[in-house]
Design a protein around this motif. Structure first.
Motif, PDB file in Angstrom:
ATOM      1  N   ASN A  81       0.813  -1.225   0.000  1.00 36.39           N
ATOM      2  CA  ASN A  81       0.000   0.000   0.000  1.00 36.39           C
ATOM      3  C   ASN A  81       0.846   1.275   0.000  1.00 36.39           C
ATOM      4  N   LYS A  82       1.937   1.245  -0.733  1.00 36.72           N
ATOM      5  CA  LYS A  82       2.780   2.436  -0.881  1.00 36.72           C
ATOM      6  C   LYS A  82       2.787   2.830  -2.354  1.00 36.72           C
ATOM      7  N   ILE A  83       2.531   4.098  -2.610  1.00 32.94           N
ATOM      8  CA  ILE A  83       2.573   4.611  -3.982  1.00 32.94           C
ATOM      9  C   ILE A  83       3.698   5.626  -4.047  1.00 32.94           C
ATOM     10  N   SER A  84       4.594   5.431  -5.002  1.00 32.52           N
ATOM     11  CA  SER A  84       5.700   6.382  -5.166  1.00 32.52           C
ATOM     12  C   SER A  84       5.903   6.651  -6.648  1.00 32.52           C
ATOM     13  N   ILE A  85       6.024   7.932  -6.965  1.00 32.98           N
ATOM     14  CA  ILE A  85       6.320   8.356  -8.337  1.00 32.98           C
ATOM     15  C   ILE A  85       7.762   8.846  -8.343  1.00 32.98           C
ATOM     16  N   ILE A  86       8.541   8.362  -9.290  1.00 35.69           N
ATOM     17  CA  ILE A  86       9.950   8.759  -9.388  1.00 35.69           C
ATOM     18  C   ILE A  86      10.069   9.839 -10.443  1.00 35.69           C
ATOM     19  N   GLN A  87      10.607  10.977 -10.035  1.00 34.47           N
ATOM     20  CA  GLN A  87      10.782  12.105 -10.956  1.00 34.47           C
ATOM     21  C   GLN A  87      12.193  12.076 -11.510  1.00 34.47           C
ATOM     22  N   LEU A  88      12.290  12.046 -12.833  1.00 37.22           N
ATOM     23  CA  LEU A  88      13.595  12.062 -13.492  1.00 37.22           C
ATOM     24  C   LEU A  88      14.000  13.489 -13.809  1.00 37.22           C
ATOM     25  N   GLU A  90      16.791  16.942 -13.311  1.00 39.62           N
ATOM     26  CA  GLU A  90      17.382  17.770 -12.267  1.00 39.62           C
ATOM     27  C   GLU A  90      16.299  18.203 -11.265  1.00 39.62           C
ATOM     28  N   LEU A  91      16.673  18.239  -9.995  1.00 40.99           N
ATOM     29  CA  LEU A  91      15.722  18.646  -8.961  1.00 40.99           C
ATOM     30  C   LEU A  91      15.393  20.127  -9.093  1.00 40.99           C
ATOM     31  N   SER A  92      14.116  20.420  -8.966  1.00 40.53           N
ATOM     32  CA  SER A  92      13.707  21.821  -8.989  1.00 40.53           C
ATOM     33  C   SER A  92      13.923  22.404  -7.592  1.00 40.53           C
ATOM     34  N   PRO A  93      14.050  23.723  -7.492  1.00 43.52           N
ATOM     35  CA  PRO A  93      14.221  24.344  -6.177  1.00 43.52           C
ATOM     36  C   PRO A  93      12.989  24.132  -5.277  1.00 43.52           C
ATOM     37  N   ASN A  94      11.855  23.844  -5.880  1.00 44.51           N
ATOM     38  CA  ASN A  94      10.617  23.655  -5.122  1.00 44.51           C
ATOM     39  C   ASN A  94      10.283  22.182  -4.908  1.00 44.51           C
ATOM     40  N   PHE A  95      11.268  21.320  -4.962  1.00 43.24           N
ATOM     41  CA  PHE A  95      11.009  19.885  -4.861  1.00 43.24           C
ATOM     42  C   PHE A  95      10.361  19.529  -3.515  1.00 43.24           C
ATOM     43  N   TYR A  96      10.772  20.200  -2.446  1.00 42.10           N
ATOM     44  CA  TYR A  96      10.209  19.921  -1.128  1.00 42.10           C
ATOM     45  C   TYR A  96       8.711  20.234  -1.109  1.00 42.10           C
ATOM     46  N   LYS A  97       8.305  21.331  -1.750  1.00 42.20           N
ATOM     47  CA  LYS A  97       6.882  21.678  -1.819  1.00 42.20           C
ATOM     48  C   LYS A  97       6.111  20.640  -2.639  1.00 42.20           C
ATOM     49  N   LYS A  98       6.747  20.136  -3.695  1.00 42.18           N
ATOM     50  CA  LYS A  98       6.119  19.096  -4.513  1.00 42.18           C
ATOM     51  C   LYS A  98       5.917  17.826  -3.689  1.00 42.18           C
ATOM     52  N   GLN A  99       6.900  17.506  -2.852  1.00 42.08           N
ATOM     53  CA  GLN A  99       6.781  16.317  -2.003  1.00 42.08           C
ATOM     54  C   GLN A  99       5.636  16.480  -1.004  1.00 42.08           C
ATOM     55  N   GLN A 100       5.469  17.686  -0.479  1.00 45.34           N
ATOM     56  CA  GLN A 100       4.370  17.937   0.459  1.00 45.34           C
ATOM     57  C   GLN A 100       3.023  17.759  -0.241  1.00 45.34           C
ATOM     58  N   LEU A 101       2.881  18.277  -1.447  1.00 45.27           N
ATOM     59  CA  LEU A 101       1.644  18.114  -2.198  1.00 45.27           C
ATOM     60  C   LEU A 101       1.368  16.630  -2.473  1.00 45.27           C
ATOM     61  N   LYS A 103       2.391  14.079  -0.704  1.00 44.88           N
ATOM     62  CA  LYS A 103       1.991  13.423   0.549  1.00 44.88           C
ATOM     63  C   LYS A 103       0.535  13.707   0.890  1.00 44.88           C
ATOM     64  N   SER A 104       0.076  14.904   0.569  1.00 43.23           N
ATOM     65  CA  SER A 104      -1.321  15.230   0.867  1.00 43.23           C
ATOM     66  C   SER A 104      -2.288  14.381   0.028  1.00 43.23           C
ATOM     67  N   TYR A 105      -1.808  13.865  -1.119  1.00 46.92           N
ATOM     68  CA  TYR A 105      -2.630  12.989  -1.960  1.00 46.92           C
ATOM     69  C   TYR A 105      -2.332  11.510  -1.728  1.00 46.92           C
ATOM     70  N   GLY A 106      -1.473  11.218  -0.771  1.00 47.95           N
ATOM     71  CA  GLY A 106      -1.224   9.830  -0.396  1.00 47.95           C
ATOM     72  C   GLY A 106      -0.179   9.100  -1.205  1.00 47.95           C
ATOM     73  N   PHE A 107       0.718   9.814  -1.839  1.00 45.01           N
ATOM     74  CA  PHE A 107       1.820   9.144  -2.529  1.00 45.01           C
ATOM     75  C   PHE A 107       3.111   9.891  -2.267  1.00 45.01           C
ATOM     76  N   GLU A 108       4.205   9.254  -2.587  1.00 43.24           N
ATOM     77  CA  GLU A 108       5.526   9.829  -2.338  1.00 43.24           C
ATOM     78  C   GLU A 108       6.165  10.208  -3.667  1.00 43.24           C
ATOM     79  N   LEU A 109       6.805  11.360  -3.694  1.00 40.10           N
ATOM     80  CA  LEU A 109       7.530  11.814  -4.880  1.00 40.10           C
ATOM     81  C   LEU A 109       9.019  11.629  -4.588  1.00 40.10           C
ATOM     82  N   VAL A 110       9.695  10.874  -5.420  1.00 41.50           N
ATOM     83  CA  VAL A 110      11.096  10.519  -5.196  1.00 41.50           C
ATOM     84  C   VAL A 110      11.938  11.072  -6.338  1.00 41.50           C
ATOM     85  N   ALA A 111      13.117  11.602  -5.995  1.00 42.88           N
ATOM     86  CA  ALA A 111      14.047  12.099  -7.015  1.00 42.88           C
ATOM     87  C   ALA A 111      14.805  10.924  -7.618  1.00 42.88           C
ATOM     88  N   GLY A 112      14.811  10.846  -8.947  1.00 42.04           N
ATOM     89  CA  GLY A 112      15.460   9.736  -9.643  1.00 42.04           C
ATOM     90  C   GLY A 112      16.826  10.063 -10.194  1.00 42.04           C
TER      91      GLY A 112
END
Length: 160
Positions: A81-88, A90-101, A103-112
């Motif tokens: 029951n874990k959902i993770s999307i891997i983003q390919l 370069e990391l954006s400066p707002n990556f932390y905000k993207k991760q928070q969004l 998490k609010s939808y129940g999945f994890e955003l991971v830097a690839g």
């Protein structure tokens, strides 16, 4: 070079005739040792090697089976029951905000990462495809495109 007729065959004399006869003897000797059964076995082995190497290359580069993140690792995460999307990329400066969004939808955003091999990229695409299908199943059709729009709008915010 002379040729003598002996029945239906013409026999070459001289050096070229000698070389020709010697090559014929070597060819006959070689053909006796390698009979047809051996040639078939060699052909089968070569075909199997080509088939095996082709299958390996398809699994490795087209399906990403040997990558750290692939279809099978995605299935394991979904069973837990874990959902993770891997983003390919370069990391954006707002990556932390993207991760928070995320998490609010129940999945994890991971830097690839941004410099990865083709094999890993294909594996991550297979992983993400399965995860996106799960998100759409969980939240409804068109959910991923709506979330993608929200994630992209975060990148549009200029960091000061």
């Amino acid at each position: 070079m002379e040729t003598k007729s002996k029945g239906r065959r013409k026999i070459k004399t001289g050096l070229s005739g000698l070389l020709f006869r010697r090559l014929k003897q070597i060819e006959l000797l070689f053909m006796r040792k390698l009979n047809i059964k051996n040639l078939r076995c060699i052909g089968v082995v070569i075909c199997l090697l080509i088939l095996a190497s082709g299958t390996y290359l398809v699994f490795r580069f087209s399906l990403g089976i040997f990558a750290p993140q692939n279809y099978f690792t995605a299935k394991e995460l979904l069973q837990a029951n874990k959902i993770s999307i891997i983003q390919l990329g370069e990391l954006s400066p707002n990556f932390y905000k993207k991760q928070q969004l995320a998490k609010s939808y129940g999945f994890e955003l991971v830097a690839g990462g941004c410099e990865i091999s083709t094999e890993i990229e294909v594996g991550i695409k297979q992983h993400n495809k399965l995860m996106m299908e799960e998100l759409e199943r969980k939240y409804g059709k068109g959910c991923w495109s709506m979330l993608k729009g929200k994630l992209d709008s975060i990148d549009a915010i200029v960091v000061q």
